[in-house]
Design an enzyme around this catalytic site. Sequence first.
Site, short mmCIF file in Angstrom:
data_model
loop_
_atom_site.label_atom_id
_atom_site.label_comp_id
_atom_site.label_asym_id
_atom_site.label_seq_id
_atom_site.Cartn_x
_atom_site.Cartn_y
_atom_site.Cartn_z
N MET A 176 0.81 -1.21 0.00
CA MET A 176 0.00 0.00 0.00
C MET A 176 0.85 1.27 0.00
O MET A 176 2.06 1.23 0.20
CB MET A 176 -0.93 0.00 1.22
CG MET A 176 -1.94 -1.13 1.22
SD MET A 176 -2.98 -1.17 2.70
CE MET A 176 -3.94 0.35 2.49
N HIS A 177 0.19 2.39 -0.21
CA HIS A 177 0.72 3.74 0.00
C HIS A 177 1.75 4.21 -1.03
O HIS A 177 2.11 5.38 -1.06
CB HIS A 177 1.36 3.89 1.39
CG HIS A 177 0.57 3.30 2.50
ND1 HIS A 177 -0.70 3.71 2.81
CD2 HIS A 177 0.88 2.31 3.38
CE1 HIS A 177 -1.14 3.00 3.85
NE2 HIS A 177 -0.21 2.14 4.20
N ASP A 229 -2.68 -4.95 0.56
CA ASP A 229 -2.20 -6.25 1.01
C ASP A 229 -2.85 -6.72 2.30
O ASP A 229 -3.18 -7.91 2.45
CB ASP A 229 -0.67 -6.27 1.13
CG ASP A 229 -0.10 -5.11 1.93
OD1 ASP A 229 -0.88 -4.31 2.52
OD2 ASP A 229 1.13 -5.00 1.98
#
Length: 489
Positions: free
Chosen positions: A78-79, A237
């Site tokens: 992520m991110h 995830d």
Amino acid sequence: MLYIGIDLGTSAAKLLMMNEKGEIQKIVSREYPISFPAPGWSEQNPEDWYAACLDGLRELAAAAGSEKIEGISFGGQMHGLVILDHEDQVIRPAILWNDGRTVEETAYLNEKIGTAALSSYTANIAFAGFTAPKLLWLKTHEPENFKRIAKIMLPKDYIAYRLTGMHTTDPSDASGTLLFDVKNRCWSSHMLKICGVSEEQMPVVKESFEIIGTVREEIAVDLGLPVGVKVAAGAGDNAAAAVGTGTVGEGKCNLSLGTSGTVFISSESFQVDSHNALHAFAHADGHYHLMGCMLSAASCNKWWMESVLGTEDFQGEQEVIGELGENRVFFLPYLMGERSPHNDPMARGTFLGMTMDTTRGDMTQAVLEGVAFGLRDSLEVARSLGIQVTSSKICGGGAKSVLWKKMIANILNVRLDVVACEEGPSYGGAILAAVGCGEYPSVEAASAAIVKVIDTVEPEPQLVEKYEERYGKFRKIYPRLRELFQQMG
């Protein structure tokens, strides 16, 4: 029918192929490099991700034989910030989730914009790894690249785009950008304005189980896939791992021991803790979840074993560990700073309590216990909200350790249910693909039918009591070192 889940991780892409019953047919993995251009920075080339995924898909297609591959979906790191120009070309290397360069931008958002405002816009506050601070950093330090942005994407969504030609994301992954109105499951106009971007530059939001398109014909032919393979949006995830462990619906918990560590609590309703110590994100099942995330979990053990001890015999090092609950050495697991619940990118890994009789086993034990104590920090925030967590699923590479699971069960005082498939994000991605293709009516129904518990680790009252005393000391260490971490820079 066969379904493929792609876990686009930090060090490798893991691709899992299962049938409609959830029986795993084959798993392949492809590694790719990570670069650290400056202290605290962490980047990857999206083309490396795509090449790894294509290679894995080609092997799975060959293994499928006469059985038909029906759908593909994702669980992804992520991110990360992936930016494309007007020709859909990657402008610069992706800035990853564990990149710590945005200390100033994070402080600006939390202090100048204000945590109350951020929480009202997105249900979360700024953390150094989130996507919005990365955009602000780019705007300041690479203005020419910022001006070229036509599309802002997350890592797994870049792979989905390359396969289908569609610029999409899902609510669970979008929740980690700090650009997303979690409660209403849409982009936040306030945050887009603060970061100087438009909604046209953002991907279209689809639920994790929704079909976004099909694999392009020329790619399918090249890989040996059937023409018309459907692609579902997928999930971040941790949300995908939760699907893969059956952590969907109301009040269920999953602990993940991967590169990072998470405490994930699913909910059918939206809720936020008053201090924003936990992330309030959308879930892949169409509902919501609370999540505490520590940046270094199994990676702490990997660092200790490989970089410090110079060994790959993880099991052998654990075998010399003495009696649990008696270790006098503590370890703060903040090798990449820390997110939940401290939100401190300047926090650092620390050993405390060594004496002349401290052994190698004592320090290995301290590393494993330190990660477990860090997970408990987040669980305590959930408990402060009145959420009663007495049992949890567990997944991730670290969950393969029998000893580590025993520590976690007793340090957190929860029953751990071990699932038959510990492949979390990739398994969850495959389940999402099955739901998207109509194999199951909902994510909850699919998880209930597919996920099986094969073992249980129960906490032991006497050991719980010993660890309660140890945790009381652990939780005092960081507050006393925080100012020193800031001074060390």
